[in-house]
Design an enzyme around this catalytic site. Structure first.
Site, PDB file in Angstrom:
ATOM      1  CG  ASP A  54      -0.240  -0.113   2.512  1.00  0.00           C
ATOM      2  OD1 ASP A  54       0.987  -0.346   2.497  1.00  0.00           O
ATOM      3  OD2 ASP A  54      -0.887   0.038   3.564  1.00  0.00           O
ATOM      4  CG  HIS A  70      19.560   3.691 -20.574  1.00  0.00           C
ATOM      5  ND1 HIS A  70      18.546   3.338 -21.405  1.00  0.00           N
ATOM      6  CD2 HIS A  70      19.957   4.933 -20.975  1.00  0.00           C
ATOM      7  CE1 HIS A  70      18.327   4.316 -22.290  1.00  0.00           C
ATOM      8  NE2 HIS A  70      19.184   5.291 -22.039  1.00  0.00           N
ATOM      9  CG  ASP A 113      22.770  11.226 -18.271  1.00  0.00           C
ATOM     10  OD1 ASP A 113      22.048  12.170 -17.889  1.00  0.00           O
ATOM     11  OD2 ASP A 113      22.649  10.682 -19.380  1.00  0.00           O
ATOM     12  CG  ASP A 168      19.358  14.671 -20.094  1.00  0.00           C
ATOM     13  OD1 ASP A 168      20.201  14.086 -19.400  1.00  0.00           O
ATOM     14  OD2 ASP A 168      18.879  14.192 -21.141  1.00  0.00           O
ATOM     15  CG  HIS A 195      24.125   7.663 -27.348  1.00  0.00           C
ATOM     16  ND1 HIS A 195      24.289   9.004 -27.606  1.00  0.00           N
ATOM     17  CD2 HIS A 195      25.104   7.327 -26.466  1.00  0.00           C
ATOM     18  CE1 HIS A 195      25.309   9.463 -26.894  1.00  0.00           C
ATOM     19  NE2 HIS A 195      25.840   8.467 -26.207  1.00  0.00           N
ATOM     20  CG  HIS A 209      16.909  13.577 -25.854  1.00  0.00           C
ATOM     21  ND1 HIS A 209      16.326  14.251 -24.819  1.00  0.00           N
ATOM     22  CD2 HIS A 209      18.047  13.023 -25.342  1.00  0.00           C
ATOM     23  CE1 HIS A 209      17.052  14.095 -23.717  1.00  0.00           C
ATOM     24  NE2 HIS A 209      18.121  13.357 -24.005  1.00  0.00           N
ATOM     25  CG  HIS A 261      14.318  10.586 -23.602  1.00  0.00           C
ATOM     26  ND1 HIS A 261      14.544   9.261 -23.377  1.00  0.00           N
ATOM     27  CD2 HIS A 261      15.530  11.191 -23.411  1.00  0.00           C
ATOM     28  CE1 HIS A 261      15.820   9.068 -23.088  1.00  0.00           C
ATOM     29  NE2 HIS A 261      16.440  10.223 -23.093  1.00  0.00           N
ATOM     30  CD  GLU A 277      22.044  12.774 -24.749  1.00  0.00           C
ATOM     31  OE1 GLU A 277      22.461  11.853 -24.037  1.00  0.00           O
ATOM     32  OE2 GLU A 277      20.870  13.194 -24.707  1.00  0.00           O
ATOM     33  CE1 TYR A 324      28.919   6.560 -23.167  1.00  0.00           C
ATOM     34  CE2 TYR A 324      28.500   6.537 -25.520  1.00  0.00           C
ATOM     35  CZ  TYR A 324      28.307   7.109 -24.292  1.00  0.00           C
ATOM     36  OH  TYR A 324      27.519   8.224 -24.171  1.00  0.00           O
ATOM     37  NE  ARG A 375      25.270  10.329 -21.659  1.00  0.00           N
ATOM     38  CZ  ARG A 375      25.339   9.094 -21.206  1.00  0.00           C
ATOM     39  NH1 ARG A 375      25.925   8.161 -21.936  1.00  0.00           N
ATOM     40  NH2 ARG A 375      24.829   8.744 -20.041  1.00  0.00           N
ATOM     41  CD  GLU A 416      22.451  14.641 -21.752  1.00  0.00           C
ATOM     42  OE1 GLU A 416      22.793  13.850 -20.845  1.00  0.00           O
ATOM     43  OE2 GLU A 416      21.364  14.557 -22.346  1.00  0.00           O
TER      44      GLU A 416
HETATM   45  N1  GLY Z   1      19.435  11.058 -19.352  1.00  0.00           N
HETATM   46  C1  GLY Z   1      18.976  10.380 -20.489  1.00  0.00           C
HETATM   47  C2  GLY Z   1      19.558  10.898 -21.709  1.00  0.00           C
HETATM   48  O1  GLY Z   1      20.594  11.535 -21.676  1.00  0.00           O
HETATM   49  O2  GLY Z   1      19.000  10.776 -22.770  1.00  0.00           O
HETATM   50 MN    MN Z   2      21.336  12.493 -19.980  1.00  0.00          MN
HETATM   51 MN    MN Z   3      19.831  13.241 -22.751  1.00  0.00          MN
END
Ligand code: GLY
Ligand code: MN
Ligand code: MN
Length: 435
Positions: A35, A240, A257, A268, A347, A351, A358, A381, A385, A402, A404
């Site tokens: 609950d 991820h 991230d 982000d 990737h 975005h 996203h 970003e 890797y 990365r 970003e």
């Molecule tokens: N934090 C998710 C991305 O960078 O798309």
């Molecule tokens: Mn990110």
């Molecule tokens: Mn992102």
């Protein structure tokens, strides 16, 4: 803000057919265990049109035959005992004044009340398959209208998904939204700065995550916009990675991230830095390559250009750089043709960003092919890797990087919303020495 939600509703209503009805449902609460619930997060579309944060709510817009628009809210009834247990409810009377709506009804009565509002309309706007509970209500209502002489069997002929029209609106941020997104960017940057300052070997990744969340909260952002990624060493190569359970090791890099959610708007940011405060020569070589393409991308993601076109150049610079380091061998064009870079950069370049991390706006034109226009906000970003098992010179194995940032497209180029946190390697090292 009241003026803004009225403007948004009218803007949407302008796109509705004459004699139609649109219904927007709130997010349901989510059970965590037995609950207990996850912290409540309102549906972004519903929030965009109401700024109302309670579950068990629905907004109805009606455009009648003479093009007049009526706004109706279904929300929870005030209930003294329930409010003692779970907190304040706005109720119907307050909703009318605070949320600038025409009429408010009790949510529990929505299935009884909607048939009379739906009957005789030529179209109903509904986001199918967003929530099962909402689909059930809409199906029940349509079925009642279709079968009942009371409503002259006049169910709408058309069901139209409202998402394309609303999401197109959300893609372009208003002045008020930009203020919030700037704040989300600022607070997110402070979190990363504190993580850099607090970093030392022996800490666990989740402890660095806690530093960031603490800073977010201390600056007015209680929640992150998504689960924070704190990946040290080879964990940085898991895109991820959310376990955040490993111990930070001297000599490794750590990729973070993380972004806060401020008034439901997302920041982000990704930054990558050395656990011990000093990049090794090999780490620095890969870092400089990622940073150079990130600078290139930010310079070129401007009105009139597309993410796709910029990413094609980014890939070219990356492949050239990887050849120079001996990580890839062969001809640049051939390696691009064979998509050899996908092993290291797998990737997208960025975005849309907004109420969702996203964010919406991926319509008939995929976002990477959409020509950028002022008012759009997106991430930049690039990353590389190199897995610990990769067939590359050994000094480069187990490095994931990365970088970003978040940018707002303006009529004069773009504006970086997340620039407060350093990304120049010398600046990062200087910041980490000062800790
Ligand atoms: N934090 C998710 C991305 O960078 O798309
Ligand atoms: Mn990110
Ligand atoms: Mn992102």
């Amino acid at each position: 803000m009241k003026a803004e939600i009225i403007r948004r509703r009218h803007h949407f209503a302008e796109k509705m057919l004459t004699n139609s009805i649109a219904i927007f449902f709130s997010a349901p609460e989510q059970t965590r265990s037995n609950d207990t619930h996850y912290p409540y997060r309102q549906n972004s579309n519903f929030w965009y049109l109401t700024l109302f944060n309670e579950p068990e709510s629905a907004l109805v817009l009606i455009k009648n035959k003479s093009e007049q628009v009526t706004t109706i809210l279904f929300n929870r009834q005030k209930d003294v005992m329930a409010e003692v247990w779970t907190g304040y409810r706005l109720g119907q009377a307050q909703a009318i004044t605070q949320l600038a709506i025409d009429q408010a009804f009790i949510f529990d009565e929505i299935a009884q009340k909607l048939p009379e509002l739906v009957a005789g309309k030529q179209a109903i706007y509904h986001a199918d398959q967003q929530y099962q509970y909402a689909d059930n209500i809409i199906q029940q209502v349509i079925s009642v209208v279709r079968k009942s002489s009371k409503y002259n069997y006049q169910a709408p002929d058309m069901m139209i998904d409202w998402r394309p029209a609303l999401h197109e609106m959300r893609l372009f941020k208003s002045a008020t939204e930009i203020v919030m997104m700037k704040q989300a960017g600022k607070i997110s940057a402070l979190g990363h700065i504190d993580a850099m300052k607090s970093c030392r070997a022996g800490l666990f990744e989740y402890q660095l995550e806690a530093v960031i969340l603490h800073t977010f909260a201390m600056h007015g952002a209680r929640w992150p916009a998504y689960n924070s990624i704190v990946g040290s060493g080879n964990n940085a190569c898991i895109l991820h990675y959310e376990n955040n359970s490993a111990q930070l090791k001297d000599g490794d890099l750590v990729l973070i991230d993380a972004g806060c959610e401020y008034e439901n708007y997302a920041g982000d940011i990704s930054r990558t830095f050395p656990v011990n405060g000093k990049f090794s020569p090999a780490q620095r070589e890969i870092y400089d390559l990622v940073l150079s393409v990130q600078y290139y991308a930010i310079e070129n993601l401007v009105a009139g250009n597309t993410i796709k076109a910029v990413n094609e150049q980014v890939i070219k610079i990356m492949v050239k750089g990887l050849i120079k380091l001996g990580i890839l061998q062969g001809d640049v064009d051939q390696l691009i043709e064979e998509k050899a870079y996908l092993q290291f950069y797998m990737h997208g370049l960025g975005h849309w960003l907004g109420l969702d991390v996203h964010d919406v706006g991926n319509g008939p034109i995929p976002s990477r092919e959409r020509v950028l226009e002022p008012g759009m906000v997106l991430t930049v970003e690039p990353g590389l890797y190199i897995d610990k098992e990769a067939n590359v010179p050994s000094q480069y194995r187990g490095i994931g990087i990365r970088i970003e940032d978040n940018i707002l497209i303006t009529s004069q180029g773009n504006q970086i919303l997340t620039q407060d946190v350093p990304k120049d390697p010398d600046e990062i090292e200087a910041l980490m020495i000062k800790k």
